[in-house]
Design a protein around this motif. Structure first.
Motif, mmCIF file in Angstrom:
data_model
loop_
_atom_site.group_PDB
_atom_site.id
_atom_site.type_symbol
_atom_site.label_atom_id
_atom_site.label_comp_id
_atom_site.label_asym_id
_atom_site.label_seq_id
_atom_site.Cartn_x
_atom_site.Cartn_y
_atom_site.Cartn_z
ATOM 1 N N ASP A 105 0.832 -1.213 0.000
ATOM 2 C CA ASP A 105 0.000 0.000 0.000
ATOM 3 C C ASP A 105 0.862 1.256 0.000
ATOM 4 O O ASP A 105 0.526 2.252 -0.650
ATOM 5 N N GLU A 106 1.989 1.210 0.728
ATOM 6 C CA GLU A 106 2.884 2.375 0.824
ATOM 7 C C GLU A 106 3.525 2.723 -0.514
ATOM 8 O O GLU A 106 3.946 3.863 -0.738
ATOM 9 N N LEU A 107 3.620 1.754 -1.410
ATOM 10 C CA LEU A 107 4.235 2.005 -2.713
ATOM 11 C C LEU A 107 3.417 2.989 -3.555
ATOM 12 O O LEU A 107 3.927 3.545 -4.522
ATOM 13 N N ARG A 108 2.177 3.195 -3.163
ATOM 14 C CA ARG A 108 1.318 4.154 -3.878
ATOM 15 C C ARG A 108 1.277 5.512 -3.188
ATOM 16 O O ARG A 108 0.549 6.411 -3.605
ATOM 17 N N SER A 109 2.062 5.665 -2.130
ATOM 18 C CA SER A 109 2.073 6.926 -1.380
ATOM 19 C C SER A 109 2.654 8.062 -2.214
ATOM 20 O O SER A 109 3.534 7.854 -3.059
ATOM 21 N N GLU A 110 2.168 9.270 -1.964
ATOM 22 C CA GLU A 110 2.734 10.450 -2.628
ATOM 23 C C GLU A 110 4.057 10.855 -1.979
ATOM 24 O O GLU A 110 4.830 11.627 -2.561
ATOM 25 N N ARG B 70 7.611 5.454 -0.150
ATOM 26 C CA ARG B 70 7.821 4.500 -1.241
ATOM 27 C C ARG B 70 9.193 3.843 -1.135
ATOM 28 O O ARG B 70 9.324 2.615 -1.236
ATOM 29 N N ALA C 243 3.976 -5.847 -7.414
ATOM 30 C CA ALA C 243 3.885 -4.444 -6.965
ATOM 31 C C ALA C 243 5.074 -3.608 -7.422
ATOM 32 O O ALA C 243 5.057 -2.380 -7.329
ATOM 33 N N THR D 150 6.403 -2.027 -9.993
ATOM 34 C CA THR D 150 5.934 -1.589 -11.307
ATOM 35 C C THR D 150 7.004 -0.807 -12.071
ATOM 36 O O THR D 150 7.990 -0.343 -11.495
ATOM 37 N N ALA E 286 6.572 2.075 -13.154
ATOM 38 C CA ALA E 286 6.528 3.439 -12.603
ATOM 39 C C ALA E 286 7.511 3.593 -11.446
ATOM 40 O O ALA E 286 8.182 4.628 -11.328
ATOM 41 N N LEU E 287 7.625 2.577 -10.589
ATOM 42 C CA LEU E 287 8.574 2.636 -9.484
ATOM 43 C C LEU E 287 10.008 2.495 -9.976
ATOM 44 O O LEU E 287 10.913 3.183 -9.501
ATOM 45 N N ASP F 44 10.910 5.814 -11.260
ATOM 46 C CA ASP F 44 10.444 6.916 -10.414
ATOM 47 C C ASP F 44 11.364 8.131 -10.540
ATOM 48 O O ASP F 44 12.589 7.995 -10.618
#
Length: 222
Positions: free
Chosen positions: A78-83, A88, A106, A108, A110-111, A114
């Motif tokens: 869930d933290e991986l989607r944090s702003e 993250r 998880a 991704t 995108a990560l 980043d």
């Protein structure tokens, strides 16, 4: 009525995690990790996102690894989607230490790309640990898009991640050595040199790569 001793200890540890003193927070996290309790998981994850002290953050990760991954994985994912970039990066770091491959989906693109260097570096390290057998070429292809990025520390992290993937990186590095961008070419050559001679060190490899790029060769000879 007096509180049971266990409840008192739990309250004290939770308060310690919020202390203004880094040494008090460190001791509180040590206590939590020494006697793992599911009640602490949410608080440990929450602290990872905001903890300013490097040593306390490292201890937070250790404490989380002491709890069952069935409890920690969903929270960390869930933290991986944090702003918040630190949330993250610290979640990725902790996932790499836990090493449970159920977290792989998880990690991704995108990560891995980043915009924050610390997040990207943590994602590269986690990905190399968690990548399932057979998915290394796809991961290497995404990592290769980051060649030439950042300063030495970031570039070394990427080189190490690529090298850890093994032989699948050879054709990808060969292609990158002919990239129009000299920074990409230089980084690819340095990574290839480092993979062949890890004892030489990254500084030596990058300086050699600079000379090769300056001379206009690909560095693939020999």
């Amino acid at each position: 009525m007096a509180m049971p001793k266990e409840d008192t200890n739990t309250t004290r540890a939770l308060q310690g995690l919020e202390s203004g003193s880094a040494s008090v927070r460190l001791q509180a996290v040590l206590a939590v990790g020494t006697a793992p309790d599911p009640l602490f998981v949410d608080k440990l994850v929450e602290r990872c996102a905001v903890e300013p002290d490097f040593y306390v953050r490292d201890m937070l990760t250790w404490a989380l690894t002491r709890h069952p991954s069935s409890l920690t994985l969903p929270k960390l994912v869930d933290e991986l989607r944090s702003e918040r970039a630190q949330a993250r990066s610290q979640a990725l770091h902790t996932l790499s230490k836990i090493g449970d491959r159920r977290a792989w989906p998880a990690i991704t693109r995108a990560l891995l790309t980043d915009a924050d260097d610390e997040v990207a570096r943590a994602a590269w390290r986690a990905a190399v640990v968690l990548v399932p057998e057979g998915e290394e070429p796809g991961l290497a292809a995404v990592l290769a898009t980051q060649l030439g990025r950042g300063e030495r520390e970031t570039q070394l992290s990427l080189s190490r991640a690529l090298i850890a993937l093994g032989a699948v990186i050879t054709p990808i590095l060969r292609e990158a050595m002919a990239d129009p961008d000299p920074r990409v070419r230089q980084h690819a050559i340095a990574t290839e040199r480092l993979s062949r001679n890890p004892d030489a060190g990254f500084e030596f490899a990058i300086e050699e790569a600079k000379r090769i790029v300056a001379l206009g060769t690909t560095g693939q000879e020999g």
